[in-house]
Design an enzyme around this catalytic site. Structure first.
Site, PDB file in Angstrom:
ATOM      1  CE1 TYR A  24      43.856  44.620  37.699  1.00 25.97           C
ATOM      2  CE2 TYR A  24      43.595  42.249  37.432  1.00 25.97           C
ATOM      3  CZ  TYR A  24      43.591  43.524  36.889  1.00 25.97           C
ATOM      4  OH  TYR A  24      43.332  43.711  35.565  1.00 25.97           O
ATOM      5  CG  HIS A 102      42.421  52.119  36.222  1.00 20.99           C
ATOM      6  ND1 HIS A 102      41.364  51.336  35.818  1.00 20.99           N
ATOM      7  CD2 HIS A 102      42.259  53.319  35.619  1.00 20.99           C
ATOM      8  CE1 HIS A 102      40.594  52.034  34.999  1.00 20.99           C
ATOM      9  NE2 HIS A 102      41.110  53.244  34.862  1.00 20.99           N
TER      10      HIS A 102
END
Ligand code: DQA
Length: 152
Positions: A24, A102
């Site tokens: 991430y 995302h």
């Protein structure tokens, strides 16, 4: 359409920066939100961010968007992407255009992440481009709001 954009972040995204940085990235949620608000202000668009680990809180927030005159929603439903019919239904109910974002490329990950309850009703989907994906989504929202004002 009004010049208000709400950015909604789902569960565990409050941990960005320390959460699985290989997947991430190292940018924190506060950095992402500050950047978006700054970009918005340069275009006269108010950008308000909200994060929750609770499905109902996100649904309540989507309902509130209609009353608040929000013109565009940017949402990373996080884990709810793959599970939440109820959050999908809320977005359909308020009928505010939204972009699904995302950080990671969900299609290159586990099979259960390949299905999204949002993609087919989103205006667009941005996956795998990290924190920059939010910026790209906001660029589009700003352009769409400007276009709707000029009626072109
Ligand atoms: C995510 C991808 C989801 O599969 C995961 O559950 C998340 C984050 C992303 O931004 O890459 O929490 O939405």
């Amino acid at each position: 359409m009004t010049r208000i954009v709400w950015v909604l972040h789902g569960p565990n995204l409050n941990l960005l920066g320390s959460r699985e940085p290989d997947t991430y990235g190292s940018t924190t949620l506060a950095q992402i939100d500050t950047d978006l608000a700054t970009v918005g202000s340069h275009s006269g668009v108010e950008v308000v961010s909200f994060q929750s680990n609770h499905e109902g809180a996100l649904i309540d927030r989507v309902h509130a968007a209609a009353a608040a005159g929000v013109g565009y929603i940017i949402i990373n439903p996080a884990g709810f992407t793959h599970t939440s019919v109820a959050l999908r239904d809320a977005l359909l109910a308020v009928d505010i255009p939204f972009i699904e974002v995302h950080l990671s490329n969900t299609h290159a990950r586990e099979r259960f992440r390949h299905r999204s309850y949002f993609s087919d009703v989103a205006r667009g989907v941005i996956v795998g481009l990290g924190a920059a994906g939010y910026r790209y989504a906001l660029d589009h929202a700003i352009a769409a709001l400007a276009q709707s004002r000029t009626g072109s």
